[in-house]
Design an enzyme around this catalytic site. Sequence first.
Site, PDB file in Angstrom:
ATOM      1  N   TRP A 198       0.867  -1.200   0.103  1.00 47.78           N
ATOM      2  CA  TRP A 198      -0.237  -0.029   0.011  1.00 47.78           C
ATOM      3  C   TRP A 198       0.994   1.412  -0.010  1.00 47.78           C
ATOM      4  O   TRP A 198       0.291   2.273  -0.389  1.00 47.78           O
ATOM      5  CB  TRP A 198      -1.128  -0.021   1.092  1.00 47.78           C
ATOM      6  CG  TRP A 198      -1.983   0.973   0.974  1.00 47.78           C
ATOM      7  CD1 TRP A 198      -2.149   1.908  -0.158  1.00 47.78           C
ATOM      8  CD2 TRP A 198      -3.222   1.288   1.831  1.00 47.78           C
ATOM      9  NE1 TRP A 198      -3.484   2.772   0.516  1.00 47.78           N
ATOM     10  CE2 TRP A 198      -4.036   2.138   1.215  1.00 47.78           C
ATOM     11  CE3 TRP A 198      -3.571   0.671   3.159  1.00 47.78           C
ATOM     12  CZ2 TRP A 198      -5.167   2.542   2.061  1.00 47.78           C
ATOM     13  CZ3 TRP A 198      -4.730   1.040   3.775  1.00 47.78           C
ATOM     14  CH2 TRP A 198      -5.504   2.021   3.364  1.00 47.78           C
ATOM     15  N   ASP A 199       2.031   1.284   0.327  1.00 48.34           N
ATOM     16  CA  ASP A 199       2.896   2.358   0.254  1.00 48.34           C
ATOM     17  C   ASP A 199       4.153   2.238  -0.104  1.00 48.34           C
ATOM     18  O   ASP A 199       5.220   2.688   0.700  1.00 48.34           O
ATOM     19  CB  ASP A 199       2.812   2.789   1.837  1.00 48.34           C
ATOM     20  CG  ASP A 199       3.346   4.448   1.965  1.00 48.34           C
ATOM     21  OD1 ASP A 199       3.209   5.270   0.988  1.00 48.34           O
ATOM     22  OD2 ASP A 199       3.760   4.781   2.909  1.00 48.34           O
ATOM     23  N   LEU A 200       4.462   1.428  -1.083  1.00 44.36           N
ATOM     24  CA  LEU A 200       5.915   1.139  -1.591  1.00 44.36           C
ATOM     25  C   LEU A 200       6.624   2.177  -2.797  1.00 44.36           C
ATOM     26  O   LEU A 200       6.494   1.960  -3.717  1.00 44.36           O
ATOM     27  CB  LEU A 200       6.006  -0.284  -2.178  1.00 44.36           C
ATOM     28  CG  LEU A 200       7.150  -0.690  -2.330  1.00 44.36           C
ATOM     29  CD1 LEU A 200       8.045  -0.979  -0.885  1.00 44.36           C
ATOM     30  CD2 LEU A 200       7.437  -2.219  -2.972  1.00 44.36           C
ATOM     31  N   HIS A 201       6.998   3.160  -1.999  1.00 38.18           N
ATOM     32  CA  HIS A 201       7.516   4.421  -2.569  1.00 38.18           C
ATOM     33  C   HIS A 201       9.138   4.144  -2.408  1.00 38.18           C
ATOM     34  O   HIS A 201       9.456   3.174  -1.585  1.00 38.18           O
ATOM     35  CB  HIS A 201       7.072   5.781  -2.122  1.00 38.18           C
ATOM     36  CG  HIS A 201       7.315   5.891  -0.600  1.00 38.18           C
ATOM     37  ND1 HIS A 201       8.532   6.343  -0.065  1.00 38.18           N
ATOM     38  CD2 HIS A 201       6.187   5.955   0.270  1.00 38.18           C
ATOM     39  CE1 HIS A 201       8.103   6.430   1.300  1.00 38.18           C
ATOM     40  NE2 HIS A 201       6.858   6.267   1.474  1.00 38.18           N
ATOM     41  N   ASN A 204      10.493   3.957   0.999  1.00 39.60           N
ATOM     42  CA  ASN A 204      10.323   2.823   1.657  1.00 39.60           C
ATOM     43  C   ASN A 204      11.024   1.417   1.038  1.00 39.60           C
ATOM     44  O   ASN A 204      10.482   0.419   1.430  1.00 39.60           O
ATOM     45  CB  ASN A 204       8.760   2.446   1.694  1.00 39.60           C
ATOM     46  CG  ASN A 204       8.207   3.348   2.793  1.00 39.60           C
ATOM     47  OD1 ASN A 204       9.085   3.836   3.994  1.00 39.60           O
ATOM     48  ND2 ASN A 204       6.880   3.431   3.112  1.00 39.60           N
TER      49      ASN A 204
END
Length: 298
Positions: A198-201, A204
């Site tokens: 959900w937040d793999l930028h 991260n």
Amino acid sequence: MPTVIDVPEELAAAQEKFNGEAGRAFVSRLPGLAAAFLEYWHLHVTGAPMHGVSALVLPVDRADGTPAVLKLQILDEETEGEPVAPRIWDGDGAVRLLEHDTPTGTMLLERLDPSRMLSRLPDAHESVLVIARLLAHLTTTPAPPGMRRLGDLARAMLERTPRALDRVPDPAARRILTHCAAAVREVVDEPGDRLLHWDLHEENVLAADRADWLAIDPKPLAGDPGFDLWPALANRFDADDVRWRFDAMTDVLGLDRERARAWTYGRLLQNCLWDIEDGRPLEDRQLEIARRLGGRMP
């Protein structure tokens, strides 16, 4: 003598801004909470504190000398489910969870190398491919029972959209959001069941001695992997590169492109609803990504 932890001013300001009284209470508890877990898990602080918006991260050594990080964070809807994903992935493509305290959400995690962050990789295309390969691996795992589900989030977004649109003065932006909602409506009954990050930028994804790149800080969600593509489209934003990134990621993950596009529009809708409801202006970058994705955009 117990270690005294100073809370970074930036973390305190972020908690004040985003969480108000709950944020202030969390910040006031942090020094005592840190001291308690340093003693409880027999840890020794070895470096300066790090932080994001919602967490304080302390580099530590365990009693046997193993390097780790102690992550203390405000317990909310996003963070309370975070330990589930690293526990299931068990270090395979992601950071290892070493200890977890359920009542406070405090975690002891494998220490990676913050000086080797994916955002520092010079080649933006290679960065996108790294994220795509990690997602292709991580999302092979089915989500466990009880995980937050994308279908529920999507239905809630569709219910909130009409009221939010009334607060958007720009007709072009309204058309884009209306189109995004229509695309989500077409796939909402088949939301998927994979374990999403959900937040793999880029910030991260860190390097480690045991692996070139590992994912950190998941916000676990059960759903379609197409919903996980958005951060890599927005990293180091380049409007002319959006379509290449989308096509490359869907190729690596083996996704149906139309379905992945619909869920990517869903991610845009989610981001814009948050902005509208919090009284912030819509970001041109967000809307431009939607325009560049292709498909039947008005």
